[in-house]
Motif scaffolding. Structure first.
Motif, mmCIF file in Angstrom:
data_model
loop_
_atom_site.group_PDB
_atom_site.id
_atom_site.type_symbol
_atom_site.label_atom_id
_atom_site.label_comp_id
_atom_site.label_asym_id
_atom_site.label_seq_id
_atom_site.Cartn_x
_atom_site.Cartn_y
_atom_site.Cartn_z
ATOM 1 N N VAL A 4 -7.616 -6.544 -11.903
ATOM 2 C CA VAL A 4 -8.372 -5.563 -11.135
ATOM 3 C C VAL A 4 -7.619 -5.146 -9.877
ATOM 4 O O VAL A 4 -7.551 -3.955 -9.540
ATOM 5 N N SER A 5 -7.050 -6.093 -9.158
ATOM 6 C CA SER A 5 -6.343 -5.775 -7.911
ATOM 7 C C SER A 5 -5.173 -4.827 -8.155
ATOM 8 O O SER A 5 -4.954 -3.871 -7.392
ATOM 9 N N ASP A 6 -4.420 -5.075 -9.224
ATOM 10 C CA ASP A 6 -3.273 -4.216 -9.511
ATOM 11 C C ASP A 6 -3.734 -2.842 -9.988
ATOM 12 O O ASP A 6 -3.088 -1.824 -9.722
ATOM 13 N N VAL A 48 -14.968 -0.156 -14.045
ATOM 14 C CA VAL A 48 -16.246 -0.394 -13.376
ATOM 15 C C VAL A 48 -16.088 -1.460 -12.293
ATOM 16 O O VAL A 48 -16.560 -1.300 -11.164
ATOM 17 N N GLU A 49 -15.402 -2.542 -12.637
ATOM 18 C CA GLU A 49 -15.215 -3.646 -11.688
ATOM 19 C C GLU A 49 -14.497 -3.195 -10.423
ATOM 20 O O GLU A 49 -14.706 -3.748 -9.336
ATOM 21 N N ALA A 50 -13.641 -2.193 -10.551
ATOM 22 C CA ALA A 50 -12.835 -1.748 -9.409
ATOM 23 C C ALA A 50 -13.581 -0.791 -8.482
ATOM 24 O O ALA A 50 -13.124 -0.558 -7.356
ATOM 25 N N LEU A 51 -14.688 -0.236 -8.909
ATOM 26 C CA LEU A 51 -15.358 0.794 -8.109
ATOM 27 C C LEU A 51 -15.734 0.335 -6.695
ATOM 28 O O LEU A 51 -15.590 1.121 -5.747
ATOM 29 N N ALA A 88 -2.821 0.805 -8.306
ATOM 30 C CA ALA A 88 -2.287 1.945 -9.051
ATOM 31 C C ALA A 88 -3.123 3.205 -8.808
ATOM 32 O O ALA A 88 -2.575 4.297 -8.597
ATOM 33 N N VAL A 89 -4.445 3.073 -8.823
ATOM 34 C CA VAL A 89 -5.311 4.233 -8.604
ATOM 35 C C VAL A 89 -5.118 4.784 -7.196
ATOM 36 O O VAL A 89 -5.004 5.999 -6.998
#
Length: 526
Positions: free
Chosen positions: A463-465, A349-352, A469-470
């Motif tokens: 989160v950054s990593d 969620v945080e990465a969205l 990856a995504v």
């Protein structure tokens, strides 16, 4: 993942009776469902006992296996000290029970009544009537403060008794461990008896040849049933199926005695297992070391079915993208399985906000759990609610085709000892769905993905990593999917291969059992 109901088939010859035990409602536990169904297909008479989610017993068929969910009353989930009067620990607290809430409501009702009488006196312009109400109103106000003081002390005492972190509490815990050893769970977490009292007599009436105990809470129930049968001259074999390394799990309960009690309970009864199966070779070696097992446990992976029955194949598979309300070209990252903070779903969620256009789907057992609600609220704060989708489980035989509509399969679990030692269920499900992986750097899964090239590994809780990856996977998904074309990668990651291992364990335990019977008509999954 979901239950399957069908009518019971005609009676047939049996290789022996197996009673399987699990401490949940079966629905959502794909491993025990597959174990029961495949054992019944192999000619065993199988009864699977689980815990009913309601106050009523339930019963249905899972292929040729019978499922019975038993009502498990839980009066012992509160420890004995929680029922004691407060005494010197909190002299002003009310006794345990509903008295504090009753007193609070009673004084509120009295004050409400006096307020109404005051309104009536003013309406009637009765100065005498209003004056008469002054003493009881002052008394009610004082009594309200007194009651709320005592109720506050009652709540504080109840919380201290739950936390059990005072020097006296630590002393009593140490005392029981010193005087009773592994048997101290009877004092530290007597709620384990609730399973025994619900399951024990049912197992005795079924008179099994073999008891298959899933995980640590069912081990004691099975061991005591084995001992009772032996006392009556019946030989019953016990297979202990270890899903997790108990000392390495994040405790299911925050109570400081819970984990200690479970570990002691497991150590006490492990010696009664005639055979042990588990989920990884690493865990098998750890169990030998921890419990002094005479033989290395057999490994039975919770891999997906490669073949399904015609009835299962006829059921339409839900469309993941349709349920999310998105088209075929929208990037979709999926997580499927148990939902808890240590599973790390929050990072998705945080990465969205850093992954424009990407959607996230959580396929979980309880879509309205407190944890799922927290993630919904966080998505709203970040302004990405429309890109978060929380969906219920599908039947375990539909998981692979259901998930295959996604672009990325995510396993973002945190570093806990138990997370480091096995390839978990969703690893095999994602693999058979031919999904590129994004997995945290937990040891076994991270090493496997790095070795096979199935996906990208990121630093857990970073989160950054995770975003890196995504983005890497979405930039060239064909590269990661191509790995699945390698001959033999998925061959042994099927339930059929695992069922052969499990049937071999059953056959070795039950004297005189015949060889495995053939499977019914099946359809190979694409």
């Amino acid at each position: 993942m979901a239950i399957e109901s069908s009518a019971a088939g005609p009676e047939r010859s049996s290789r022996g009776k197996i009673v399987m035990l699990v401490d949940n409602g079966v629905n959502g536990d794909s491993r025990v469902q597959k174990e029961a169904r495949s054992a019944a297909e192999a000619g065993w008479d199988v009864v699977l006992l689980g815990k009913s989610p309601t106050k009523k017993n339930q019963r249905w068929q899972l292929g040729e296996a019978q499922v019975r969910l038993l009502h498990v009353p839980t009066p012992m989930h509160r420890r004995r000290h929680e029922y004691r009067r407060p005494g010197l620990r909190s002299p002003l607290a009310y006794p345990p029970g509903p008295l504090a809430e009753y007193r609070k409501q009673r004084v509120k009702a009295w004050r409400a009544e006096l307020n109404v009488r005051g309104v009536e006196a003013r309406r009637d312009k009765s100065a005498l009537g209003a004056a008469r109400l002054l003493p009881p109103r002052l008394l009610a106000k004082a009594l309200s403060k007194w009651v709320h003081l005592r109720a506050g002390r009652t709540e504080a005492l109840a919380q201290r008794r739950k936390n059990m972190d005072s020097p006296l509490d630590r002393f009593t815990t140490a005392f029981w461990l010193r005087t009773m050893g592994d048997r101290a769970w009877r004092r530290l977490d007597p709620a384990l008896w609730d399973f025994e009292l619900a399951y024990g007599k049912v197992i005795d009436r079924l008179e099994p040849d073999l008891i298959h105990a899933n995980d640590f809470r069912m081990l004691g129930v099975a061991a005591r049933a084995k001992l009772r049968a032996e006392a009556k001259g019946r030989s019953v074999k016990l297979l202990w199926d270890v899903h997790e390394f108990l000392p390495g799990i994040k405790p299911w309960s925050p109570h400081p005695r819970w984990h200690i009690a479970q570990c002691g309970h497991e150590r006490e009864y492990a010696k009664y297992a005639d055979a042990v199966t588990t989920v990884s070779s690493t865990l098998a070696e750890m169990l030998v070391e921890r419990h002094g097992l005479k033989a290395l446990p057999k490994v039975v992976l919770n891999a997906p079915d490669a073949e399904i029955s015609p009835e299962q194949a006829a059921e339409p598979v839900p469309d993941l993208r349709e349920l999310c309300g998105i088209g075929p070209d929208v990037p979709l990252a999926v997580y499927s399985g148990a939902a808890a903070p240590q599973r790390g779903l929050d990072i998705m969620v945080e990465a969205l906000p850093q992954l424009p256009g990407t959607h996230v789907a959580f396929v979980v057992l309880r879509t309205n759990s407190a944890y799922m609600q927290e993630l919904r609220e966080r998505a709203a704060e970040l302004g990405v609610s429309e890109r978060l989708h929380i969906l219920p489980y599908v039947p375990h035989y539909q998981v692979v085709p259901f998930l295959s509509a996604a672009n990325v399969g995510v396993i973002p679990i945190h570093h806990w000892p138990n997370h480091e030692i096995a390839l978990i269920t969703k690893f095999f499900e994602y693999s058979h769905a031919r999904l590129p992986f994004v997995v945290s750097d937990v040891r076994t899964m991270g090493e496997m993905v790095a070795r096979t090239g199935q996906g990208e590994v990121f630093t857990a809780e970073d989160v950054s990593d995770y975003v890196r990856a995504v983005k890497s996977v979405l930039a060239d998904p064909a590269k990661y999917r191509a790995v699945y074309e390698n001959q033999g990668l998925l061959e042994n990651w099927t339930w059929e291969a695992q069922a052969e291992v499990l049937d071999g364990v059953y056959s070795a335990l039950v004297e005189g059992s015949r060889t495995r019977m053939g499977r019914s008509d099946t359809q190979v999954m694409a």
